[in-house]
Structures are given as structure tokens and as C-alpha cells.
Motif scaffolding. Structure first.
Motif, PDB file in Angstrom:
ATOM      1  N   ASP A   1      45.400  42.988  37.943  1.00 30.35           N
ATOM      2  CA  ASP A   1      45.639  44.076  37.503  1.00 30.35           C
ATOM      3  C   ASP A   1      46.963  44.313  37.109  1.00 30.35           C
ATOM      4  O   ASP A   1      47.955  44.242  37.501  1.00 30.35           O
ATOM      5  CB  ASP A   1      45.285  45.172  38.537  1.00 30.35           C
ATOM      6  CG  ASP A   1      45.257  46.790  37.826  1.00 30.35           C
ATOM      7  OD1 ASP A   1      46.333  46.882  36.827  1.00 30.35           O
ATOM      8  OD2 ASP A   1      44.982  47.606  38.548  1.00 30.35           O
ATOM      9  N   GLY A   2      47.208  44.426  35.494  1.00 29.16           N
ATOM     10  CA  GLY A   2      48.693  44.183  35.306  1.00 29.16           C
ATOM     11  C   GLY A   2      49.610  45.298  35.568  1.00 29.16           C
ATOM     12  O   GLY A   2      50.932  45.064  35.668  1.00 29.16           O
ATOM     13  N   ARG A   3      48.981  46.334  36.127  1.00 27.25           N
ATOM     14  CA  ARG A   3      49.793  47.448  36.784  1.00 27.25           C
ATOM     15  C   ARG A   3      50.607  46.972  38.071  1.00 27.25           C
ATOM     16  O   ARG A   3      51.502  47.740  38.568  1.00 27.25           O
ATOM     17  CB  ARG A   3      48.890  48.941  37.047  1.00 27.25           C
ATOM     18  CG  ARG A   3      48.449  49.131  35.709  1.00 27.25           C
ATOM     19  CD  ARG A   3      47.358  50.159  35.843  1.00 27.25           C
ATOM     20  NE  ARG A   3      46.206  50.055  36.681  1.00 27.25           N
ATOM     21  CZ  ARG A   3      45.205  50.495  36.988  1.00 27.25           C
ATOM     22  NH1 ARG A   3      45.259  52.130  36.865  1.00 27.25           N
ATOM     23  NH2 ARG A   3      44.117  49.949  37.606  1.00 27.25           N
ATOM     24  N   SER A   4      50.106  46.077  38.516  1.00 31.15           N
ATOM     25  CA  SER A   4      50.849  45.392  39.833  1.00 31.15           C
ATOM     26  C   SER A   4      51.821  44.253  39.621  1.00 31.15           C
ATOM     27  O   SER A   4      52.245  43.794  40.533  1.00 31.15           O
ATOM     28  CB  SER A   4      49.588  45.180  40.743  1.00 31.15           C
ATOM     29  OG  SER A   4      48.957  43.742  40.373  1.00 31.15           O
ATOM     30  N   ILE A   5      51.967  44.034  38.394  1.00 33.18           N
ATOM     31  CA  ILE A   5      52.612  42.924  38.182  1.00 33.18           C
ATOM     32  C   ILE A   5      54.158  43.414  37.701  1.00 33.18           C
ATOM     33  O   ILE A   5      54.336  44.202  37.343  1.00 33.18           O
ATOM     34  CB  ILE A   5      52.150  42.102  36.712  1.00 33.18           C
ATOM     35  CG1 ILE A   5      50.749  41.310  37.058  1.00 33.18           C
ATOM     36  CG2 ILE A   5      53.123  40.946  36.404  1.00 33.18           C
ATOM     37  CD1 ILE A   5      50.108  41.090  35.760  1.00 33.18           C
ATOM     38  N   HIS A   6      55.000  42.623  38.439  1.00 32.17           N
ATOM     39  CA  HIS A   6      56.432  42.897  38.243  1.00 32.17           C
ATOM     40  C   HIS A   6      57.087  42.102  36.905  1.00 32.17           C
ATOM     41  O   HIS A   6      57.560  40.972  37.537  1.00 32.17           O
ATOM     42  CB  HIS A   6      57.401  42.612  39.526  1.00 32.17           C
ATOM     43  CG  HIS A   6      57.106  43.408  40.763  1.00 32.17           C
ATOM     44  ND1 HIS A   6      57.965  44.849  40.761  1.00 32.17           N
ATOM     45  CD2 HIS A   6      56.369  43.486  41.736  1.00 32.17           C
ATOM     46  CE1 HIS A   6      57.402  45.415  41.876  1.00 32.17           C
ATOM     47  NE2 HIS A   6      56.270  44.807  42.221  1.00 32.17           N
ATOM     48  N   PHE A   7      56.969  42.635  36.040  1.00 32.82           N
ATOM     49  CA  PHE A   7      57.132  41.855  34.588  1.00 32.82           C
ATOM     50  C   PHE A   7      58.658  41.286  34.568  1.00 32.82           C
ATOM     51  O   PHE A   7      59.019  40.340  33.937  1.00 32.82           O
ATOM     52  CB  PHE A   7      56.860  42.489  33.501  1.00 32.82           C
ATOM     53  CG  PHE A   7      55.353  42.555  33.263  1.00 32.82           C
ATOM     54  CD1 PHE A   7      54.563  41.317  32.825  1.00 32.82           C
ATOM     55  CD2 PHE A   7      54.278  43.499  33.602  1.00 32.82           C
ATOM     56  CE1 PHE A   7      53.065  41.227  32.727  1.00 32.82           C
ATOM     57  CE2 PHE A   7      52.900  43.708  33.190  1.00 32.82           C
ATOM     58  CZ  PHE A   7      52.349  42.509  32.873  1.00 32.82           C
ATOM     59  N   GLU A   8      59.495  42.050  35.229  1.00 30.95           N
ATOM     60  CA  GLU A   8      60.826  41.782  35.274  1.00 30.95           C
ATOM     61  C   GLU A   8      61.197  40.517  36.045  1.00 30.95           C
ATOM     62  O   GLU A   8      62.297  39.764  35.734  1.00 30.95           O
ATOM     63  CB  GLU A   8      61.749  42.929  35.901  1.00 30.95           C
ATOM     64  CG  GLU A   8      61.462  43.239  37.457  1.00 30.95           C
ATOM     65  CD  GLU A   8      60.347  43.768  37.719  1.00 30.95           C
ATOM     66  OE1 GLU A   8      60.132  44.280  39.041  1.00 30.95           O
ATOM     67  OE2 GLU A   8      59.540  44.349  36.767  1.00 30.95           O
ATOM     68  N   GLU A   9      60.238  39.978  36.794  1.00 32.26           N
ATOM     69  CA  GLU A   9      60.560  38.666  37.402  1.00 32.26           C
ATOM     70  C   GLU A   9      59.651  37.567  36.922  1.00 32.26           C
ATOM     71  O   GLU A   9      59.751  36.430  37.299  1.00 32.26           O
ATOM     72  CB  GLU A   9      59.815  38.759  39.013  1.00 32.26           C
ATOM     73  CG  GLU A   9      60.065  39.993  39.613  1.00 32.26           C
ATOM     74  CD  GLU A   9      61.477  39.667  40.752  1.00 32.26           C
ATOM     75  OE1 GLU A   9      62.044  38.496  40.378  1.00 32.26           O
ATOM     76  OE2 GLU A   9      61.992  40.276  41.422  1.00 32.26           O
TER      77      GLU A   9
END
Length: 624
Positions: free
Chosen positions: A204-212
Motif C-alpha cells: 500500500d503506497g500510503r504506508s511508504i516513506h518516499f523521502e527514504e
């Protein structure tokens, strides 16, 4: 309702879709049988098409009049040309696709193809009479008759999925397995085996920390898959993201190995060596402290991400604990875990080059049933099987492709000549004529043949003719136009390349590694003018002309080698010998020649274990 057809195609994956469209578009009354019409051309693993060598296959499918390239362009959410740092023989297009739109686009094509009909059901028996196929029987106890049957069963024949110690029967998650066909064909004398593949967790992309994570954007130039497609990509383009495992992740995975079906004896079948699961990676490379992973979006608007590089069949709790140790996934939520799947396949040396089985006439196999893996490999086989099923119904010579004509030709020749000992995937290294099999010239190689066959339409043929004329005109101009030092030296030095000492032809400058047509057109106004005359597909034509000029020496050399080898392709030996009685051959050679029964001397030479001295004996026996 009609129950009689020319061609029946069983399975609507990537092989089945291409097979059904090919036979129907050539004029055969075709029935496509699928277990679920909502899963037509399902991208069972990652939502991407193309890649190293695979992209070349898709370009070939398109050049022949198939549809994978068209569907991919229509549903692309990211496009990249891989291997740009290498020569053009290695350039490989790759595209992320919207998974649901990919299915919808394919279904629309199938439902609107003349001569093509769809039936939702599962086939449990193929009807055979006197070693000829006559039709199929379904789970609903419906009998359909046909002159030819194409089996494209994917991972569904006796499919068994593994998540830790949990086992689920099925061909894909939440989809039933198919039973009956393997058992029937083994009784008919076919050799069957088991293979294994796997797929990663969906996040689920909402749980991904894209800044990392590190963003990986797509490209936006003229390159596409289809030679017919000149329009802008219709969907919103999205980025992929790269992240890495770490030692904490590896420790958790190692602790879970006792419950891994790959290591506790639960899975006995052969998996893909080149696409290992994450648990295989940490066992095979124990000193490696990290592995790169790719977060790939599953669609234009969805939050679902595919974690490329993390294929696994470990228990659910182990998968989640390991993922939580990756900074970008510390709060991870998943839609479903990764899993492994085992399925039946048939030894592909039981096929002829047209993909018809040797034991049963008018029966064709394509895709994972032949021990391959990958959408592209399946699509290429499906196209050839569909073409030849039509030919068997209506007459004509088998349609086959040589190793010097197409990656599809390499793929099929490898399968029927060498067989498989693991799921077969195409690599550029498998092709001995890579410079001849570039992605940029698939239409030049194949479209004319497909047009003569009747599969490629007039529009495609006219585009090819116009492109060929424009490329030839540019090359002739470069060969004949002369440049004096005074007019260009200043510009050459500004571009970091040596000035001229005397006048040269334009082509001599194009051959310099530092220069290309785009740079030279800024220095030579008449070249810019010559290019501007090209109204359609200008960038594609300029690139094709430039590649042809820069690599002409290599192209000519490979053609010469291919021509020499092709002489052996014309020396036919099938049916001429009782190999068991040729005692001058080695024992291994006699056994393999009997089993594979090669069509030509050239095919015999490619069988593993057949030595040059064995080939010389065969040449002597045929009077060569």
C-alpha cells in the motif's frame, strides 16, 4: 451458439491473446477459452513489459502484426530505454503499465476482432483421434470441435502456491488450478515436468516513506514499442523508486529459512536462476550486505506497488518483519504477501519449430507450458503458434523465424533444440547475431514477411516502405555530400573532436564516436534541411539511418557469418536416418538425435552434446 471452429486457443494470457488474434486476423474461425474474462492478459507478476532482450521481442511481435506493443504503449505509465550506455544492439525498451487498463485494452481488442469468439470455462480434456487433435471438453461438460488447438495454460496446470508452510491450489492467487490435461498427455506419451516461479509482496503506497527512497523517473522521447504509434502517451506518467535491504533484513530472512518452502523440502521443482527469491539471494550471496529493490506503481491512480527484487515464499510474518527493517517501509502495510507457485510444463523438444507437437498433429503449445517465463517470451510463442494453427487449417508452408531473423527465432530454436532445465528467459547473450536483431529495425526485418502472410496490414507495410526510403535517402546524402575544413573545423573543435585536414564526405564525420546526426545538423545547414524534409517519424528515421551508417561494418560481418551458417539450415535430415544404426556417431549423439529428430544439419549442430565430428559424419552421409 456454435461449437465448431478452425482454431481453439486454451488460455487468455499473453500467449493465448496473441495466438487467438493471429489466427482470427488471418481468417480462421477462432475460439478463445479462458477461466476468467476479467483476467485476460493478466500481468501475473510485475506490471511491466520489455527489458533486456525482452523489449526486442515485443518490437518483433509488433512488427509481425501482433498487439503486445500497441497495448503497452496505450497503457504505459513509464517508459525507459535500457542499456543506452552500450551499443544499439543492446538497447532494450521497457515500460511500466497500468495493470487494469492493460487487461481492459486487450479485452477490447479481442472482443472486436472479426472471426474471434470467447468462452469462459476451463478445459479438462483435449480430444484426440488417430494422433490428430479434434477438439476440447470443458468443466461445464461442453464439447467444442476444431481443426487445431493451441494450449497456452500458463501456471495453471496443477498449479500449487506456497506461502511458508501454507499451500493453496491455484494458478494464481485466488484463481483455481486446471486439472486433467497433464495426466492425459502423459498417457499419450508426452514427457512432463514441474517448474516453480514466484512473485513479491504488493504494498500500500500510503504506508511508504518516499523521502527514504530514490526516485527513478521515466523518459519522454519518441521511443515506443509499436511502429504504428506516434501519439503522446495517453496516461499520466509515474516514477519508480529504489530502496535497499540491509543486514537487519537479512537476519530476519535467515531466521525464517526453516519455514521456507524452498529450503525445507516442500518445493522440489526448478525455479528461475536469473530471478531468484530474496531468500535465495541471501543464501547464495551471504557476504552481500544489501540488495537493491524497486518500488513499481501498478497503475495510473492506484496506491498498489510491486516490490521488484523481493520475490519470496517465506511465511507472512517473516516477510512483514523483514520489510519493516527497511527505512522507507518501516510502517509498511501490504495488500497480499509474496508467494511461490509450482506448475506443470512439457519438454519443448517434443515440438517442431512451428510449435506443433511431434506426437499429436495440429496441437500447438505456447508460453509457460513450454518451460519459458515472461510475458514477452509467451507473446512471441503465441503469435507463431496462432499463425501456424491457421496455416495448418487452410494450407501453406510452416511459418518459422531463423536465429538471424528474430529473437523469437532464437527463443523457439533454443526450446525445441536444447530443451530447458530451468524456466527459460531470453537474454541478449543467447543470440549470436545481436547486431542484426536490434530493437530499432524489427520492422525492417519482419514486417514484409508478415505482410506477405496477410497478418501485417497495408498501413503497416506502407509505413515500412516510407521509412526504408527515407533512411536510404539520408544514407545516400551522407555518402555523397562533401565538407571542406574551412566550413566546419570551428564547430568540430567546439564539440571536442579533431578538426579536418582535408575535405571529407559527411558519412566520415558521422562515423566519429563523438558526433551524431543531431550535432552535425547544427553545423551543416544542408543536413538540417535534408532531415526537415522527413515529415513523419523523423527522430526514428534519423536514428535508424545513423545506426546503419555507424555499424555497417559490424552488420555486414554478422550477415556474412549468418549466411555461411544458413547453408546448413537448408540441408534437411529429418526422416533420412536411423540414428541408432550409425555406430560412427557417439552414443550420446545417437540418443539425442533420436529423441530430438532435428529438421536440419544446422539444428543438429546446436543440440548440446553433438560434437563437430558427429556433424561431419552426418554431412558425409548426406553426400556433403
Amino acid at each position: 451458439m456454435d461449437f465448431n471452429y478452425d482454431v481453439i486457443v486454451v488460455g487468455a494470457g499473453h500467449a493465448g491473446c496473441e495466438a487467438a488474434c493471429a489466427s482470427a486476423n488471418l481468417g480462421s474461425k477462432t475460439l478463445l477459452i479462458t477461466m476468467d474474462m476479467n483476467k485476460i492478459a493478466q500481468m501475473s507478476c510485475n506490471p511491466a513489459v520489455g527489458g533486456i532482450a525482452k523489449g526486442q521481442i515485443v518490437r518483433e511481435i509488433d512488427a509481425l502484426g501482433g498487439f503486445m506493443g500497441i497495448v503497452t504503449d496505450e497503457t504505459a505509465i513509464q517508459f525507459r530505454m535500457l542499456n543506452r550506455s552500450k551499443g544499439p544492439a543492446m538497447w532494450s525498451p521497457r515500460s511500466q503499465s497500468d495493470r487494469t487498463k492493460f487487461i481492459a485494452t486487450w479485452r477490447s481488442i479481442l472482443e472486436n476482432t472479426e472471426n474471434l469468439y470467447i468462452w469462459q470455462d476451463s478445459v479438462n480434456q483435449v480430444l484426440v483421434k488417430d494422433r490428430h487433435v479434434t477438439g476440447v471438453v470443458t468443466d461445464m461438460n461442453v464439447t467444442f470441435t476444431a481443426k487445431c488447438v493451441v494450449l497456452t495454460t500458463g501456471t495453471f496446470m496443477n498449479g500449487l502456491m506456497h506461502i511458508g508452510r501454507t499451500r493453496l491450489q491455484g494458478g494464481r492467487i485466488s484463481e483455481l488450478a486446471s486439472h486433467g490435461i497433464t495426466e492425459q498427455f502423459v498417457e499419450l506419451g508426452f514427457t512432463a515436468g514441474r517448474m516453480k516461479t514466484g512473485t513479491p509482496v504488493r504494498i500500500d503506497g500510503r504506508s511508504i516513506h518516499f523521502e527514504e527512497a530514490t526516485e527513478q523517473r521515466g523518459e519522454d522521447d519518441f521511443h515506443k514499442f509499436s511502429f504504428l504509434d506516434f501519439q503522446p502517451r495517453p496516461l499520466k506518467q509515474r516514477s519508480c523508486w529504489t530502496i535497499y535491504t540491509n543486514e537487519q533484513v537479512h537476519d530476519i530472512l535467515r531466521a525464517g529459512l526453516p519455514d521456507s518452502p524452498l529450503y525445507n523440502g516442500q518445493i522440489q521443482s526448478i525455479g528461475p536462476r536469473y530471478c531468484p527469491s530474496i531468500e535465495t539471494k541471501i543464501v547464495t550471496f551471504p557476504d552481500k550486505t544489501e540488495h537493491q529493490l524497486f518500488l513499481e506503481p501498478e497503475g495510473e491512480t492506484t496506491q498498489e506497488y510491486y516490490l521488484n527484487g523481493f520475490s519470496s515464499s517465506l511465511p507472512l510474518d517473516i516477510q512483514i518483519k523483514a520489510l519493516q527493517e527497511i527505512p522507507a517501509l518501516r510502517d509498511v502495510r501490504i495488500y497480499r504477501p509474496g508467494y511461490a507457485i509450482e506448475y506443470d510444463y512439457f519438454d519443448p523438444t517434443q515440438l517442431n519449430h512451428n510449435l506443433e507437437t511431434k506426437q499429436i498433429s495440429n496441437l500447438f503449445f505456447a508460453g509457460q507450458i513450454n518451460g519459458t517465463t515472461g510475458y514477452e517470451e509467451a507473446g512471441g510463442q503465441g503469435l507463431i503458434a496462432g499463425i501456424n494453427a491457421h496455416i495448418n487449417c487452410h494450407g501453406g508452408a510452416p511459418f518459422t523465424l531463423g536465429r538471424d531473423e528474430a529473437y523469437i527465432g532464437v527463443l523457439i530454436d533454443d526450446l525445441v533444440t536444447k530443451g530447458v532445465d530451468e524456466p527459460y528467459r531470453m537474454f541478449t547473450s543467447r543470440a549470436e547475431y545481436r547486431i542484426l536483431l536490434r530493437q530499432d529495425d524489427a520492422d525492417m526485418r519482419l514486417t514484409e514477411r508478415a505482410y506477405r502472410l496477410g497478418l501485417a496490414k497495408r498501413e503497416r507495410y506502407d509505413l515500412l516502405t516510407a521509412k526504408r526510403d527515407s533512411v536510404d535517402r539520408l544514407i545516400r546524402f551522407a555518402q555523397n555530400y562533401s565538407i571542406k575544413p574551412a566550413y566546419i573545423n570551428e564547430g568540430l573543435e567546439a564539440l571536442g573532436t579533431a578538426p579536418l585536414k582535408q575535405g571529407v564526405r559527411l558519412i566520415d564525420l558521422i562515423l566519429r564516436p563523438q558526433l551524431d546526426m543531431a550535432k552535425l545538423s547544427t553545423l551543416v545547414p544542408v543536413l538540417k534541411q535534408e532531415i526537415s524534409v522527413i515529415k513523419n517519424r523523423r527522430e526514428e528515421i534519423v536514428e535508424a539511418a545513423e545506426i546503419k551508417m555507424k555499424y555497417q561494418g559490424y552488420i555486414d560481418r554478422e550477415k556474412m557469418i549468418a549466411d555461411k551458417i544458413s547453408r546448413l539450415e537448408h540441408i534437411r535430415i529429418r526422416g533420412k536416418f536411423d540414428y541408432s544404426q550409425i555406430h560412427a556417431l557417439s552414443t550420446e549423439a545417437r540418443q539425442k538425435l533420436e529423441r530430438i529428430d532435428p529438421e536440419t544439419i544446422a539444428q543438429a549442430s546446436r543440440i548440446p552434446g553433438i560434437s563437430p565430428s558427429d556433424i561431419n559424419i552426418l554431412l558425409l552421409l548426406v553426400g556433403r
